[in-house]
Design a protein around this motif. Sequence first.
Motif, PDB file in Angstrom:
ATOM      1  N   ASP A 124       6.288  -2.419   7.276  1.00 35.12           N
ATOM      2  CA  ASP A 124       6.556  -3.516   6.355  1.00 35.12           C
ATOM      3  C   ASP A 124       5.888  -3.188   5.026  1.00 35.12           C
ATOM      4  O   ASP A 124       4.661  -3.209   4.915  1.00 35.12           O
ATOM      5  CB  ASP A 124       6.002  -4.820   6.938  1.00 35.12           C
ATOM      6  N   ALA A 125       6.685  -2.881   4.010  1.00 37.32           N
ATOM      7  CA  ALA A 125       6.142  -2.448   2.722  1.00 37.32           C
ATOM      8  C   ALA A 125       5.386  -3.543   1.996  1.00 37.32           C
ATOM      9  O   ALA A 125       4.637  -3.252   1.060  1.00 37.32           O
ATOM     10  CB  ALA A 125       7.273  -1.924   1.830  1.00 37.32           C
ATOM     11  N   SER A 126       5.548  -4.787   2.412  1.00 36.30           N
ATOM     12  CA  SER A 126       4.812  -5.878   1.774  1.00 36.30           C
ATOM     13  C   SER A 126       3.419  -6.062   2.371  1.00 36.30           C
ATOM     14  O   SER A 126       2.615  -6.823   1.831  1.00 36.30           O
ATOM     15  CB  SER A 126       5.588  -7.191   1.900  1.00 36.30           C
ATOM     16  N   ASP A 127       3.127  -5.359   3.467  1.00 34.72           N
ATOM     17  CA  ASP A 127       1.838  -5.476   4.144  1.00 34.72           C
ATOM     18  C   ASP A 127       0.855  -4.477   3.537  1.00 34.72           C
ATOM     19  O   ASP A 127       1.011  -3.260   3.703  1.00 34.72           O
ATOM     20  CB  ASP A 127       2.018  -5.194   5.639  1.00 34.72           C
ATOM     21  N   PRO A 128      -0.185  -4.951   2.823  1.00 35.86           N
ATOM     22  CA  PRO A 128      -1.117  -4.030   2.165  1.00 35.86           C
ATOM     23  C   PRO A 128      -1.955  -3.213   3.137  1.00 35.86           C
ATOM     24  O   PRO A 128      -2.569  -2.224   2.741  1.00 35.86           O
ATOM     25  CB  PRO A 128      -2.002  -4.964   1.324  1.00 35.86           C
ATOM     26  N   MET A 129      -1.981  -3.597   4.415  1.00 32.29           N
ATOM     27  CA  MET A 129      -2.677  -2.814   5.415  1.00 32.29           C
ATOM     28  C   MET A 129      -1.829  -1.641   5.893  1.00 32.29           C
ATOM     29  O   MET A 129      -2.354  -0.658   6.405  1.00 32.29           O
ATOM     30  CB  MET A 129      -3.043  -3.696   6.620  1.00 32.29           C
ATOM     31  N   ARG A 130      -0.519  -1.752   5.731  1.00 30.04           N
ATOM     32  CA  ARG A 130       0.403  -0.725   6.218  1.00 30.04           C
ATOM     33  C   ARG A 130       0.976   0.139   5.107  1.00 30.04           C
ATOM     34  O   ARG A 130       1.407   1.263   5.354  1.00 30.04           O
ATOM     35  CB  ARG A 130       1.546  -1.379   7.016  1.00 30.04           C
ATOM     36  N   LEU A 131       1.003  -0.391   3.904  1.00 29.22           N
ATOM     37  CA  LEU A 131       1.340   0.413   2.730  1.00 29.22           C
ATOM     38  C   LEU A 131       0.209   0.247   1.733  1.00 29.22           C
ATOM     39  O   LEU A 131       0.092  -0.785   1.070  1.00 29.22           O
ATOM     40  CB  LEU A 131       2.670  -0.021   2.109  1.00 29.22           C
ATOM     41  N   VAL A 132      -0.655   1.250   1.693  1.00 30.72           N
ATOM     42  CA  VAL A 132      -1.844   1.220   0.842  1.00 30.72           C
ATOM     43  C   VAL A 132      -1.495   1.935  -0.458  1.00 30.72           C
ATOM     44  O   VAL A 132      -1.201   3.138  -0.457  1.00 30.72           O
ATOM     45  CB  VAL A 132      -3.032   1.915   1.535  1.00 30.72           C
ATOM     46  N   LEU A 133      -1.521   1.213  -1.566  1.00 25.68           N
ATOM     47  CA  LEU A 133      -1.123   1.778  -2.855  1.00 25.68           C
ATOM     48  C   LEU A 133      -2.330   1.924  -3.773  1.00 25.68           C
ATOM     49  O   LEU A 133      -3.081   0.967  -3.984  1.00 25.68           O
ATOM     50  CB  LEU A 133      -0.069   0.893  -3.521  1.00 25.68           C
ATOM     51  N   PHE A 134      -2.488   3.117  -4.311  1.00 26.74           N
ATOM     52  CA  PHE A 134      -3.578   3.406  -5.235  1.00 26.74           C
ATOM     53  C   PHE A 134      -3.023   3.563  -6.641  1.00 26.74           C
ATOM     54  O   PHE A 134      -1.979   4.211  -6.827  1.00 26.74           O
ATOM     55  CB  PHE A 134      -4.301   4.690  -4.836  1.00 26.74           C
ATOM     56  N   PRO A 135      -3.687   3.006  -7.631  1.00 29.35           N
ATOM     57  CA  PRO A 135      -3.255   3.237  -9.011  1.00 29.35           C
ATOM     58  C   PRO A 135      -3.509   4.686  -9.404  1.00 29.35           C
ATOM     59  O   PRO A 135      -4.442   5.323  -8.903  1.00 29.35           O
ATOM     60  CB  PRO A 135      -4.126   2.278  -9.828  1.00 29.35           C
ATOM     61  N   GLU A 136      -2.654   5.221 -10.257  1.00 30.31           N
ATOM     62  CA  GLU A 136      -2.866   6.572 -10.758  1.00 30.31           C
ATOM     63  C   GLU A 136      -4.106   6.571 -11.639  1.00 30.31           C
ATOM     64  O   GLU A 136      -4.257   5.747 -12.522  1.00 30.31           O
ATOM     65  CB  GLU A 136      -1.658   7.037 -11.571  1.00 30.31           C
ATOM     66  N   MET A 137      -5.015   7.510 -11.385  1.00 29.85           N
ATOM     67  CA  MET A 137      -6.282   7.549 -12.104  1.00 29.85           C
ATOM     68  C   MET A 137      -6.304   8.712 -13.102  1.00 29.85           C
ATOM     69  O   MET A 137      -5.999   9.846 -12.728  1.00 29.85           O
ATOM     70  CB  MET A 137      -7.449   7.706 -11.128  1.00 29.85           C
ATOM     71  N   ASP A 138      -6.669   8.413 -14.341  1.00 29.98           N
ATOM     72  CA  ASP A 138      -6.844   9.442 -15.366  1.00 29.98           C
ATOM     73  C   ASP A 138      -8.324   9.772 -15.443  1.00 29.98           C
ATOM     74  O   ASP A 138      -9.112   9.038 -16.045  1.00 29.98           O
ATOM     75  CB  ASP A 138      -6.317   8.932 -16.710  1.00 29.98           C
ATOM     76  N   GLU A 139      -8.714  10.894 -14.823  1.00 25.46           N
ATOM     77  CA  GLU A 139     -10.131  11.227 -14.758  1.00 25.46           C
ATOM     78  C   GLU A 139     -10.698  11.662 -16.107  1.00 25.46           C
ATOM     79  O   GLU A 139     -11.918  11.722 -16.280  1.00 25.46           O
ATOM     80  CB  GLU A 139     -10.365  12.317 -13.699  1.00 25.46           C
TER      81      GLU A 139
END
Length: 312
Positions: free
Chosen positions: A211-226
């Motif tokens: 389920d793509a709406s479940d944050p436990m099952r689809l964990v999304l990270f923002p792109e980081m500019d180091e």
Amino acid sequence: MEADALPEEKFSDPVWTAKGERRASVPLTALETLWFNTGTLCNLACINCYIESSPTNDALVYISRDHVTRYLDEIAEKAIATKEIGYTGGEPFMNPEFVAILTDTLERGFEALVLSNAMKPMRRREAALLDLRERFGDKLTIRVSLDHYTKAAHEAERGARSWEPGTEGLKWLSNNGFSIAVAGRMLPNETMDQARDGYATLFAELGIGIDASDPMRLVLFPEMDEAKDIAEITTECWGILNQNPADIMCATSRMVVHRKGEAEPRVAACTLIPYDGGFDMGSTLEEASQDVSLNHPHCARFCVLGGASCSA
């Protein structure tokens, strides 16, 4: 703090920021998740890998079964309320002892979370994984790194010819009833809703049971500019940002690493900072229960301001 005693650079003093403000720290509230880095060797060399895993980087050597056992024994002996054991790399399934390590973990009653790219190293262990699935069911979760819901963006990060093997491995896990999750990234101009909609479409097309709406099952990270400048986190920031230090990853987790050239594993404060001596917490879990000073750009960029967590 006296002006002439100010640190010369950001993130150079564990107590004070470059502006002379007291640096924020995070106490360990409970060791809910203990991570093990299985070794930095990986079948891929992803562009933005935070610990520079690759087919040639063995800066973190393969963790041994005996060393993992030592820490699991300490949890039992000290009655530490650890619920979950996480495994990351590199690619965990490249470690020759990993299936035995994973079996030991599940037999002791822990939940196990494995971060994998679901490619050839994992597929070689299909028979063993099916046995673990039969014996332990959803106590084992495999979280597959799928950097984007489009092949182009995924392969821009992970390299050519990585899309089909990764999605095929994910489908195999789904078709065989494993507890699965996906870790992905949001592109710089992409919203959370757009990303989840994109993954939902992909999962439907591939027949993936997530389920793509479940944050436990689809964990999304923002792109980081180091390369981008980032603010240091002071004690005042908790109120300004309406953040609770208990919600930061290092409040509930630690990671065991075995650095090349060292005789024994050590406990690091964070899964993202395995090499920095300032985040070496000792050789035992008891030693590692001390507060963590947020004295690294990742602390600000990834955890406090980015709101990230590695656990499922």
